[in-house]
Motif scaffolding. Structure first.
Motif, PDB file in Angstrom:
ATOM      1  N   SER A   1       0.823  -1.212   0.000  1.00 10.67           N
ATOM      2  CA  SER A   1       0.000   0.000   0.000  1.00 10.67           C
ATOM      3  C   SER A   1       0.860   1.265   0.000  1.00 10.67           C
ATOM      4  O   SER A   1       0.332   2.359   0.065  1.00 10.67           O
ATOM      5  CB  SER A   1      -0.971  -0.002   1.184  1.00 10.67           C
ATOM      6  N   ARG A   2       2.164   1.091  -0.091  1.00 11.77           N
ATOM      7  CA  ARG A   2       3.112   2.214  -0.197  1.00 11.77           C
ATOM      8  C   ARG A   2       2.789   3.316   0.803  1.00 11.77           C
ATOM      9  O   ARG A   2       2.731   4.506   0.452  1.00 11.77           O
ATOM     10  CB  ARG A   2       3.119   2.764  -1.614  1.00 11.77           C
ATOM     11  N   VAL A   3       2.573   2.938   2.030  1.00 11.38           N
ATOM     12  CA  VAL A   3       2.192   3.864   3.094  1.00 11.38           C
ATOM     13  C   VAL A   3       3.316   4.861   3.372  1.00 11.38           C
ATOM     14  O   VAL A   3       4.467   4.479   3.508  1.00 11.38           O
ATOM     15  CB  VAL A   3       1.857   3.092   4.384  1.00 11.38           C
ATOM     16  N   GLU A   4       2.963   6.134   3.436  1.00  6.51           N
ATOM     17  CA  GLU A   4       3.935   7.169   3.775  1.00  6.51           C
ATOM     18  C   GLU A   4       4.069   7.316   5.289  1.00  6.51           C
ATOM     19  O   GLU A   4       5.134   7.616   5.799  1.00  6.51           O
ATOM     20  CB  GLU A   4       3.502   8.509   3.183  1.00  6.51           C
ATOM     21  N   GLU A   5       2.976   7.138   5.989  1.00  8.21           N
ATOM     22  CA  GLU A   5       2.934   7.357   7.421  1.00  8.21           C
ATOM     23  C   GLU A   5       2.130   6.231   8.042  1.00  8.21           C
ATOM     24  O   GLU A   5       1.057   5.893   7.541  1.00  8.21           O
ATOM     25  CB  GLU A   5       2.174   8.667   7.661  1.00  8.21           C
ATOM     26  N   PHE A   6       2.649   5.621   9.093  1.00  9.70           N
ATOM     27  CA  PHE A   6       1.860   4.586   9.747  1.00  9.70           C
ATOM     28  C   PHE A   6       2.078   4.626  11.235  1.00  9.70           C
ATOM     29  O   PHE A   6       3.066   5.154  11.729  1.00  9.70           O
ATOM     30  CB  PHE A   6       2.147   3.203   9.170  1.00  9.70           C
ATOM     31  N   ASN A   7       1.118   4.073  11.933  1.00  8.84           N
ATOM     32  CA  ASN A   7       1.129   4.111  13.387  1.00  8.84           C
ATOM     33  C   ASN A   7       0.996   2.686  13.913  1.00  8.84           C
ATOM     34  O   ASN A   7      -0.006   2.025  13.657  1.00  8.84           O
ATOM     35  CB  ASN A   7      -0.027   4.983  13.873  1.00  8.84           C
ATOM     36  N   LEU A   8       2.020   2.240  14.621  1.00  5.01           N
ATOM     37  CA  LEU A   8       1.992   0.930  15.271  1.00  5.01           C
ATOM     38  C   LEU A   8       2.088   1.097  16.793  1.00  5.01           C
ATOM     39  O   LEU A   8       2.500   0.185  17.496  1.00  5.01           O
ATOM     40  CB  LEU A   8       3.158   0.062  14.769  1.00  5.01           C
ATOM     41  N   CYS A   9       1.711   2.256  17.261  1.00  4.25           N
ATOM     42  CA  CYS A   9       1.779   2.573  18.686  1.00  4.25           C
ATOM     43  C   CYS A   9       0.916   1.598  19.500  1.00  4.25           C
ATOM     44  O   CYS A   9      -0.181   1.231  19.088  1.00  4.25           O
ATOM     45  CB  CYS A   9       1.279   3.998  18.863  1.00  4.25           C
ATOM     46  N   ASN A  10       1.422   1.177  20.627  1.00  4.62           N
ATOM     47  CA  ASN A  10       0.706   0.278  21.544  1.00  4.62           C
ATOM     48  C   ASN A  10       0.325  -1.060  20.922  1.00  4.62           C
ATOM     49  O   ASN A  10      -0.712  -1.629  21.240  1.00  4.62           O
ATOM     50  CB  ASN A  10      -0.544   0.956  22.114  1.00  4.62           C
ATOM     51  N   CYS A  11       1.169  -1.540  20.006  1.00  4.46           N
ATOM     52  CA  CYS A  11       0.967  -2.882  19.464  1.00  4.46           C
ATOM     53  C   CYS A  11       1.824  -3.897  20.222  1.00  4.46           C
ATOM     54  O   CYS A  11       1.877  -5.060  19.848  1.00  4.46           O
ATOM     55  CB  CYS A  11       1.315  -2.918  17.971  1.00  4.46           C
ATOM     56  N   LYS A  12       2.497  -3.428  21.248  1.00  2.00           N
ATOM     57  CA  LYS A  12       3.316  -4.277  22.125  1.00  2.00           C
ATOM     58  C   LYS A  12       4.437  -4.991  21.361  1.00  2.00           C
ATOM     59  O   LYS A  12       4.701  -6.160  21.580  1.00  2.00           O
ATOM     60  CB  LYS A  12       2.446  -5.268  22.877  1.00  2.00           C
ATOM     61  N   MET A  13       5.076  -4.258  20.456  1.00  2.00           N
ATOM     62  CA  MET A  13       6.194  -4.821  19.707  1.00  2.00           C
ATOM     63  C   MET A  13       7.474  -4.713  20.534  1.00  2.00           C
ATOM     64  O   MET A  13       7.784  -3.664  21.077  1.00  2.00           O
ATOM     65  CB  MET A  13       6.377  -4.094  18.380  1.00  2.00           C
ATOM     66  N   LEU A  14       8.206  -5.796  20.604  1.00  2.00           N
ATOM     67  CA  LEU A  14       9.480  -5.825  21.312  1.00  2.00           C
ATOM     68  C   LEU A  14      10.595  -5.394  20.369  1.00  2.00           C
ATOM     69  O   LEU A  14      10.414  -5.362  19.152  1.00  2.00           O
ATOM     70  CB  LEU A  14       9.752  -7.233  21.840  1.00  2.00           C
ATOM     71  N   SER A  15      11.763  -5.091  20.922  1.00  2.00           N
ATOM     72  CA  SER A  15      12.867  -4.611  20.088  1.00  2.00           C
ATOM     73  C   SER A  15      13.228  -5.610  18.995  1.00  2.00           C
ATOM     74  O   SER A  15      13.526  -5.219  17.869  1.00  2.00           O
ATOM     75  CB  SER A  15      14.088  -4.280  20.944  1.00  2.00           C
ATOM     76  N   MET A  16      13.171  -6.908  19.286  1.00  2.00           N
ATOM     77  CA  MET A  16      13.484  -7.917  18.273  1.00  2.00           C
ATOM     78  C   MET A  16      12.448  -7.874  17.141  1.00  2.00           C
ATOM     79  O   MET A  16      12.790  -8.001  15.973  1.00  2.00           O
ATOM     80  CB  MET A  16      13.523  -9.311  18.896  1.00  2.00           C
ATOM     81  N   GLN A  17      11.181  -7.673  17.488  1.00  2.00           N
ATOM     82  CA  GLN A  17      10.135  -7.592  16.473  1.00  2.00           C
ATOM     83  C   GLN A  17      10.292  -6.332  15.621  1.00  2.00           C
ATOM     84  O   GLN A  17      10.081  -6.365  14.411  1.00  2.00           O
ATOM     85  CB  GLN A  17       8.757  -7.633  17.136  1.00  2.00           C
ATOM     86  N   ILE A  18      10.698  -5.232  16.250  1.00  2.00           N
ATOM     87  CA  ILE A  18      10.945  -4.000  15.508  1.00  2.00           C
ATOM     88  C   ILE A  18      12.118  -4.204  14.561  1.00  2.00           C
ATOM     89  O   ILE A  18      12.075  -3.793  13.400  1.00  2.00           O
ATOM     90  CB  ILE A  18      11.206  -2.821  16.471  1.00  2.00           C
ATOM     91  N   ARG A  19      13.157  -4.865  15.043  1.00  2.00           N
ATOM     92  CA  ARG A  19      14.320  -5.151  14.202  1.00  2.00           C
ATOM     93  C   ARG A  19      13.909  -6.021  13.008  1.00  2.00           C
ATOM     94  O   ARG A  19      14.279  -5.759  11.872  1.00  2.00           O
ATOM     95  CB  ARG A  19      15.409  -5.849  15.002  1.00  2.00           C
TER      96      ARG A  19
END
Length: 190
Positions: free
Chosen positions: A119-137
């Motif tokens: 969807s070629r998103v320019e801006e997205f919000n994943l706030c409060n999705c409980k992602m850990l640093s490994m998942q972000i990586r």
């Protein structure tokens, strides 16, 4: 719901906010009656009964009505929901996608990446999705593989690496910073 399109102006783009309406896939299917209306922004946050079938309908609706901003915050989305949304959207350019407050998507970074890249998103919000640093990586690496872009930005002029995650609240930013720069588990050093 069927009378709603008749109330909307067909001459200009509208913002459709249906937060917490308890929408079901059948009710979402009724959105087809929005014939020639351009819906610039669609907010379906806090609708937890949409199911994968409803998310696919939303994707099709977004594409058909030239929608640029989609908010699906706190909709109890999971991997199946995201796959359906992606199938409905296909290859489409969104300006903004809000998937915040959906902890069920924290472990399906490959599917999140597929939705964001397709969807070629320019801006997205994943706030409060409980992602850990490994998942972000993992999400960042997957974005790099699929889209040729990543959250991680390196500026050679100032020799700094920064993680670009729009719309993080102050508290979320502090938590993320602790996770990323933690001596034992972090992925960056200060």
């Amino acid at each position: 719901m069927i009378a709603l399109p008749a109330l909307l102006c067909k001459d200009k783009a509208v913002t459709l906010i249906m937060k917490g309406c308890g929408l079901t896939p059948e009710e979402i299917h009724a959105f087809e009656s929005f014939a020639d209306i351009e819906v610039e922004s669609l907010d379906l946050s806090y609708n937890t009964d949409m199911e994968p079938a409803g998310l696919k309908e939303i994707g099709c609706f977004v594409r058909k009505h030239y929608t640029k901003t989609v908010r699906l915050s706190a909709c109890e989305l999971d991997e199946d929901s995201l796959i359906s949304l992606n199938n409905g959207l296909g290859i489409y350019e969104l300006h903004s996608l809000d998937l915040s407050r959906n902890p069920g998507i924290s472990s399906c970074y490959k599917t999140v990446t597929k939705v964001l890249c397709n969807s070629r998103v320019e801006e997205f919000n994943l706030c409060n999705c409980k992602m850990l640093s490994m998942q972000i990586r993992n999400l960042s690496e997957e974005m790099g593989k699929r889209c040729g872009t990543s959250f991680v930005r390196y500026n050679p002029e100032c020799r700094k690496v920064k993680l670009v995650l729009p719309r993080l609240s102050g508290e979320d930013m502090k938590t993320l910073r602790k996770q990323l720069f933690s001596p034992s588990k972090g992925i960056f050093s200060e």
